[in-house]
Scaffold this motif. Structure first.
Motif, PDB file in Angstrom:
ATOM      1  N   UNK A  76       0.831  -1.210   0.000  1.00  0.00           N
ATOM      2  CA  UNK A  76       0.000   0.000   0.000  1.00  0.00           C
ATOM      3  C   UNK A  76       0.865   1.258   0.000  1.00  0.00           C
ATOM      4  N   UNK A  77       1.861   1.331   0.874  1.00  0.00           N
ATOM      5  CA  UNK A  77       2.672   2.549   0.931  1.00  0.00           C
ATOM      6  C   UNK A  77       3.622   2.637  -0.256  1.00  0.00           C
ATOM      7  N   UNK A  78       3.995   1.497  -0.842  1.00  0.00           N
ATOM      8  CA  UNK A  78       4.787   1.547  -2.064  1.00  0.00           C
ATOM      9  C   UNK A  78       3.995   2.194  -3.200  1.00  0.00           C
ATOM     10  N   UNK A  79       2.674   2.182  -3.079  1.00  0.00           N
ATOM     11  CA  UNK A  79       1.848   2.839  -4.083  1.00  0.00           C
ATOM     12  C   UNK A  79       2.002   4.353  -4.094  1.00  0.00           C
ATOM     13  N   UNK A  80       2.626   4.913  -3.060  1.00  0.00           N
ATOM     14  CA  UNK A  80       2.864   6.359  -2.996  1.00  0.00           C
ATOM     15  C   UNK A  80       4.077   6.787  -3.813  1.00  0.00           C
ATOM     16  N   UNK A  81       4.892   5.823  -4.219  1.00  0.00           N
ATOM     17  CA  UNK A  81       6.145   6.149  -4.910  1.00  0.00           C
ATOM     18  C   UNK A  81       5.854   6.543  -6.357  1.00  0.00           C
ATOM     19  N   UNK A  82       6.458   7.629  -6.789  1.00  0.00           N
ATOM     20  CA  UNK A  82       6.264   8.124  -8.147  1.00  0.00           C
ATOM     21  C   UNK A  82       7.476   7.804  -9.015  1.00  0.00           C
ATOM     22  N   UNK A  83       7.201   7.288 -10.196  1.00  0.00           N
ATOM     23  CA  UNK A  83       8.261   7.005 -11.169  1.00  0.00           C
ATOM     24  C   UNK A  83       7.907   7.738 -12.458  1.00  0.00           C
ATOM     25  N   UNK A  84       8.593   8.824 -12.763  1.00  0.00           N
ATOM     26  CA  UNK A  84       8.252   9.579 -13.977  1.00  0.00           C
ATOM     27  C   UNK A  84       8.589   8.803 -15.233  1.00  0.00           C
ATOM     28  N   UNK A  85       7.798   8.994 -16.258  1.00  0.00           N
ATOM     29  CA  UNK A  85       8.075   8.359 -17.542  1.00  0.00           C
ATOM     30  C   UNK A  85       9.146   9.164 -18.273  1.00  0.00           C
ATOM     31  N   UNK A  86      10.154   8.509 -18.831  1.00  0.00           N
ATOM     32  CA  UNK A  86      11.223   9.246 -19.522  1.00  0.00           C
ATOM     33  C   UNK A  86      10.728   9.820 -20.843  1.00  0.00           C
ATOM     34  N   UNK A  87      11.116  11.062 -21.103  1.00  0.00           N
ATOM     35  CA  UNK A  87      10.760  11.673 -22.382  1.00  0.00           C
ATOM     36  C   UNK A  87      11.794  11.370 -23.448  1.00  0.00           C
ATOM     37  N   UNK A  88      13.018  11.050 -23.010  1.00  0.00           N
ATOM     38  CA  UNK A  88      14.084  10.743 -23.960  1.00  0.00           C
ATOM     39  C   UNK A  88      15.130   9.893 -23.251  1.00  0.00           C
ATOM     40  N   UNK A  89      16.081   9.392 -24.010  1.00  0.00           N
ATOM     41  CA  UNK A  89      17.134   8.548 -23.441  1.00  0.00           C
ATOM     42  C   UNK A  89      17.959   9.310 -22.411  1.00  0.00           C
ATOM     43  N   UNK A  90      18.056  10.635 -22.557  1.00  0.00           N
ATOM     44  CA  UNK A  90      18.852  11.437 -21.635  1.00  0.00           C
ATOM     45  C   UNK A  90      18.127  11.647 -20.291  1.00  0.00           C
ATOM     46  N   UNK A  91      16.843  11.309 -20.230  1.00  0.00           N
ATOM     47  CA  UNK A  91      16.063  11.564 -19.018  1.00  0.00           C
ATOM     48  C   UNK A  91      16.136  10.438 -17.995  1.00  0.00           C
ATOM     49  N   UNK A  92      16.838   9.343 -18.303  1.00  0.00           N
ATOM     50  CA  UNK A  92      16.825   8.200 -17.392  1.00  0.00           C
ATOM     51  C   UNK A  92      17.357   8.586 -16.009  1.00  0.00           C
ATOM     52  N   UNK A  93      18.411   9.385 -15.986  1.00  0.00           N
ATOM     53  CA  UNK A  93      19.026   9.731 -14.701  1.00  0.00           C
ATOM     54  C   UNK A  93      18.107  10.628 -13.870  1.00  0.00           C
ATOM     55  N   UNK A  94      17.486  11.612 -14.509  1.00  0.00           N
ATOM     56  CA  UNK A  94      16.556  12.477 -13.783  1.00  0.00           C
ATOM     57  C   UNK A  94      15.381  11.667 -13.258  1.00  0.00           C
ATOM     58  N   UNK A  95      14.923  10.700 -14.056  1.00  0.00           N
ATOM     59  CA  UNK A  95      13.807   9.860 -13.626  1.00  0.00           C
ATOM     60  C   UNK A  95      14.166   8.988 -12.439  1.00  0.00           C
ATOM     61  N   UNK A  96      15.346   8.364 -12.485  1.00  0.00           N
ATOM     62  CA  UNK A  96      15.792   7.516 -11.379  1.00  0.00           C
ATOM     63  C   UNK A  96      16.000   8.366 -10.128  1.00  0.00           C
ATOM     64  N   UNK A  97      16.539   9.565 -10.294  1.00  0.00           N
ATOM     65  CA  UNK A  97      16.741  10.462  -9.151  1.00  0.00           C
ATOM     66  C   UNK A  97      15.410  10.819  -8.509  1.00  0.00           C
ATOM     67  N   UNK A  98      14.430  11.169  -9.325  1.00  0.00           N
ATOM     68  CA  UNK A  98      13.116  11.523  -8.790  1.00  0.00           C
ATOM     69  C   UNK A  98      12.485  10.341  -8.070  1.00  0.00           C
ATOM     70  N   UNK A  99      12.611   9.151  -8.643  1.00  0.00           N
ATOM     71  CA  UNK A  99      12.061   7.950  -8.020  1.00  0.00           C
ATOM     72  C   UNK A  99      12.756   7.669  -6.690  1.00  0.00           C
ATOM     73  N   UNK A 100      14.079   7.800  -6.651  1.00  0.00           N
ATOM     74  CA  UNK A 100      14.833   7.550  -5.420  1.00  0.00           C
ATOM     75  C   UNK A 100      14.392   8.491  -4.308  1.00  0.00           C
ATOM     76  N   UNK A 101      14.211   9.761  -4.645  1.00  0.00           N
ATOM     77  CA  UNK A 101      13.737  10.721  -3.641  1.00  0.00           C
ATOM     78  C   UNK A 101      12.315  10.390  -3.189  1.00  0.00           C
ATOM     79  N   UNK A 102      11.504   9.889  -4.098  1.00  0.00           N
ATOM     80  CA  UNK A 102      10.143   9.508  -3.740  1.00  0.00           C
ATOM     81  C   UNK A 102      10.126   8.316  -2.795  1.00  0.00           C
ATOM     82  N   UNK A 103      11.009   7.342  -3.036  1.00  0.00           N
ATOM     83  CA  UNK A 103      11.119   6.188  -2.136  1.00  0.00           C
ATOM     84  C   UNK A 103      11.554   6.651  -0.747  1.00  0.00           C
ATOM     85  N   UNK A 104      12.570   7.487  -0.708  1.00  0.00           N
ATOM     86  CA  UNK A 104      13.054   7.994   0.579  1.00  0.00           C
ATOM     87  C   UNK A 104      11.949   8.746   1.314  1.00  0.00           C
ATOM     88  N   UNK A 105      11.209   9.588   0.613  1.00  0.00           N
ATOM     89  CA  UNK A 105      10.125  10.339   1.246  1.00  0.00           C
ATOM     90  C   UNK A 105       9.067   9.403   1.812  1.00  0.00           C
TER      91      UNK A 105
END
Length: 239
Positions: A76-105
């Motif tokens: 249930x609480x894992x459902x709060x985690x946000x994983x952004x969809x990448x817009x391009x190949x260069x966005x993978x790092x920003x997406x993983x960073x955002x997801x990591x911060x969401x997990x920590x939060x």
């Protein structure tokens, strides 16, 4: 050889039809509220039933036992985690960073999770956990990682995030039990740390130079630094 039965799981067992007065979703939501308010020690089927104004036997119609309930609340609480969809190949790092911060939060919102991650059994089969992993695989795949290495990268990043998040959650739980906010607790602890570090020259030097920094900012900086190191290393592995 006798027929082998599949391992049972909360995620594959047929769901009971929703009763008018009670549902699995209601039970899980109330369990999360109880955990957030009072911690993992307070979560028993009897206590949860009392909180919901019903007998524990009513809960067992929807949840087999406490272990299964733990799996359900973790998902249930894992459902709060946000994983952004990448817009391009260069966005993978920003997406993983955002997801990591969401997990920590999520971990810091629900510090009890530090006590139950070793009890969650087949929680990785839960829909929210599987959705998280599927979307993270997509992030890494968009950045040029093969599926095997993407899976390994997810495991490494999540191990770091969960590890440091659990350490922070444990600290914040201690602070909360003191009845003080983080800033006041840190101020009161400072003389004790100063005295304890006197025999250790490197620690004393570090504390003297940085002991007046805001603890919250220190936690933020440490998390960002470690995550950056992981992603720098993964950057070199891209196809």
């Amino acid at each position: 050889m006798a027929d082998e039965q599949p391992i049972p799981s909360a995620w594959t067992r047929p769901r009971r039809k929703k009763e008018q007065a009670l549902s699995q979703e209601q039970i899980v939501a109330e369990a999360v509220r109880l955990l957030d308010a009072e911690g993992v020690e307070a979560l028993t089927m009897r206590r949860l039933g009392t909180q919901m104004g019903t007998a524990a036997t009513s809960l067992y119609r929807h949840v087999t036992n406490r272990d299964e309930l733990i799996e359900l609340v973790v998902d249930e609480v894992y459902g709060e985690i946000e994983v952004p969809a990448p817009a391009s190949a260069q966005d993978w790092r920003a997406g993983v960073t955002a997801c990591a911060h969401s997990v920590r939060s999520m971990i810091l919102r629900h510090p009890w999770i530090a006590s139950v991650l070793g009890q969650v059994g087949l929680s990785y089969l839960g829909p929210n956990v599987m959705r998280l992993n599927d979307r993270m695989l997509g992030l890494f795949a968009s950045g040029g990682f093969g599926m095997v290495e993407a899976d390994q990268a997810i495991s490494a990043v999540m191990a770091y995030v969960i590890g440091i998040g659990i350490s922070e959650a444990a600290l914040l739980t201690v602070i909360a039990r003191s009845g003080q906010d983080e800033q006041d607790w840190e101020k009161r602890l400072r003389p004790t740390v100063e005295q304890a570090t006197r025999p250790y020259p490197h620690l004393r030097e570090h504390f003297t130079a940085h002991g007046d920094k805001d603890l919250r900012q220190v936690r933020e900086d440490h998390f960002a630094y470690g995550l950056g190191l992981f992603l720098d290393g993964l950057e070199t592995r891209r196809s």
